[in-house]
Scaffold this motif. Structure first.
Motif, short mmCIF file in Angstrom:
data_model
loop_
_atom_site.label_atom_id
_atom_site.label_comp_id
_atom_site.label_asym_id
_atom_site.label_seq_id
_atom_site.Cartn_x
_atom_site.Cartn_y
_atom_site.Cartn_z
N ARG A 182 3.22 -9.44 4.91
CA ARG A 182 3.43 -8.45 5.99
C ARG A 182 4.86 -8.54 6.52
NH1 ARG A 182 0.51 -12.68 7.38
NH2 ARG A 182 0.98 -13.89 9.27
N GLU A 231 -5.30 5.32 1.63
CA GLU A 231 -6.34 4.91 2.58
C GLU A 231 -6.78 3.49 2.27
OE1 GLU A 231 -9.11 7.47 4.14
OE2 GLU A 231 -8.36 9.27 3.16
N LEU A 232 -6.88 2.68 3.31
CA LEU A 232 -7.15 1.25 3.14
C LEU A 232 -8.38 0.98 2.29
CD1 LEU A 232 -6.45 -1.05 6.14
CD2 LEU A 232 -5.07 -0.45 4.17
N GLU A 233 -9.47 1.74 2.54
CA GLU A 233 -10.73 1.39 1.88
C GLU A 233 -10.68 1.60 0.36
OE1 GLU A 233 -12.43 5.24 4.06
OE2 GLU A 233 -13.94 4.26 2.83
N ILE A 280 0.84 -1.19 0.00
CA ILE A 280 0.00 0.00 0.00
C ILE A 280 0.88 1.25 0.00
CG2 ILE A 280 -1.64 1.28 1.42
CD1 ILE A 280 -2.55 -1.65 2.28
N VAL A 312 -7.91 0.92 -1.49
CA VAL A 312 -6.89 0.08 -2.10
C VAL A 312 -7.56 -1.12 -2.78
CG1 VAL A 312 -4.89 -1.38 -1.61
CG2 VAL A 312 -5.19 0.79 -0.40
N THR A 320 -3.85 -5.85 -4.15
CA THR A 320 -2.76 -5.22 -3.41
C THR A 320 -2.94 -5.41 -1.91
OG1 THR A 320 -2.61 -3.53 -5.13
CG2 THR A 320 -1.55 -3.02 -3.04
N LEU A 321 -4.16 -5.21 -1.43
CA LEU A 321 -4.43 -5.32 0.00
C LEU A 321 -4.20 -6.75 0.46
CD1 LEU A 321 -5.27 -3.77 2.47
CD2 LEU A 321 -7.66 -4.17 1.89
N GLU A 336 -8.28 -4.96 -4.09
CA GLU A 336 -8.24 -6.20 -3.30
C GLU A 336 -6.92 -6.94 -3.44
OE1 GLU A 336 -10.57 -5.52 -5.50
OE2 GLU A 336 -12.45 -5.29 -4.41
N SER A 395 -0.57 -7.54 0.49
CA SER A 395 0.18 -6.80 1.51
C SER A 395 -0.05 -7.40 2.90
CB SER A 395 -0.18 -5.31 1.48
OG SER A 395 -1.43 -5.11 2.10
N ILE A 396 -1.16 -8.13 3.06
CA ILE A 396 -1.36 -8.85 4.32
C ILE A 396 -0.51 -10.12 4.32
CG2 ILE A 396 -3.04 -10.13 5.71
CD1 ILE A 396 -5.14 -8.06 4.78
#
Lengths: 205, 205
Positions: free
Chosen positions: A196, A180-182, A175, A184, A188-189, A186, A192-193
């Motif tokens: 981590r 802002e998370l909302e 990210i 980003v 990439t998010l 799916e 990125s989890i």
């Protein structure tokens, strides 16, 4: 369009060939040039012609340069054992602007893209292998676009270089700072989890 | 931006001077040209230089032309007693594309705009008066933009030409064909009610 002059039509046709420039925009640009003084337009025309005829590419990293060896490759301050592999000169400029990188570059001149008929032989791959064969290089960083073409190119290059005893890395994906998370996407998010990093590592800049 | 080459920087600087072209777009266009063959780029450069040096303006209507007198003014098929007054060559092209007009033109070369330092003396007004003084002209049509500058120019020209015994008209203003009422701005809608026309008249094309 019905042009009242062949010269005008020719100039508009030439401008229309540029990417993202349609006939209406081309006409606007050409009429703008017509309103300029003759020496100004001559300067414009000469800058383009001179660029194409006199530009050189660095013999080491293939970046655009006015000399045989570009400033970065010629500099004693740059770390020659670290090579950042990029697509074109715009990426070099973007990375240079961060002031975070002190190694040298290798400009591929494109990405592998079968759809556009671009294969590995169209890129500066052999000269990269030659640079690695000197044994001076300790690490290469892939800084290519996060697209299908970028990933394909990394996959291919990795196969070609993995027998060298060097570190192979790619720039971090995740990210963006300030993002802002909302908003980003799916993929990439999710990634990125999955990828981590320890909190302490994320603090080092 | 840090350019790796002076030639590249010069070319980008020249392209950035074009209206609506920023540094990033300029760089994209320049890199595109760098990827083209040398003769292609030479053609581009020559078309621009030739345009500026060899272009002529019609001595009658001041439209862009390759000859002393433009094709429209030289044509025997055009109605010489009807002059359409426009801002620049783009308007001539737009009106020609409608295939609805058979008169000749008069290209002002701009609109009166005190903000930009453009006064009546910067426009081709005197030559318009001269054309009217020959007595051959029966009607002039103002086809100028519906802006403050356009209205100012019409107001000024009207004062200069109203002593001639000619018909003075302007192109019709109102709601565009295909336009939906709810999306039309209030001024246009209000004026189009105030200047309503008999239904039979609206049918003639």
């Amino acid at each position: 369009m019905n042009f009242s002059s062949k010269l005008l039509e020719d100039a508009v046709a030439e401008f229309s060939k540029l990417p993202g420039v349609g006939q209406k925009t081309a006409l606007r640009l050409v009429l703008h040039l017509l309103n300029q003084d003759k020496p100004e337009v001559e300067k414009f025309s000469r800058a383009i012609s001179k660029l194409r005829n006199e530009i050189q590419f660095c013999q080491v990293c293939h970046n655009i340069s006015d000399t045989n060896i570009c400033e970065i490759c010629a500099s004693h301050k740059r770390e020659k054992s670290l090579i950042c592999i990029v697509e074109d000169t715009r990426d070099v400029m973007a990375i240079e602007n961060t002031n975070q990188y002190n190694g040298v570059y290798h400009v591929l001149g494109g990405l592998i893209s079968p759809m556009d008929g671009v294969g590995p032989s169209d890129l500066q791959v052999d000269s990269l292998i030659q640079r690695l064969e000197t044994g001076e290089v300790k690490e290469i960083i892939f800084a290519l676009s996060a697209t299908m073409e970028g990933d394909t190119t990394i996959f291919y290059l990795n196969k070609r270089v993995k027998h060298f005893t060097i570190t192979i890395s790619t720039i971090a994906r995740g990210i963006a700072f300030g993002g802002e998370l909302e908003y980003v996407d799916e993929v990439t998010l999710g990634r990125s989890i999955a990828t981590r990093v320890p909190y302490e590592n994320s603090l080092t800049r």
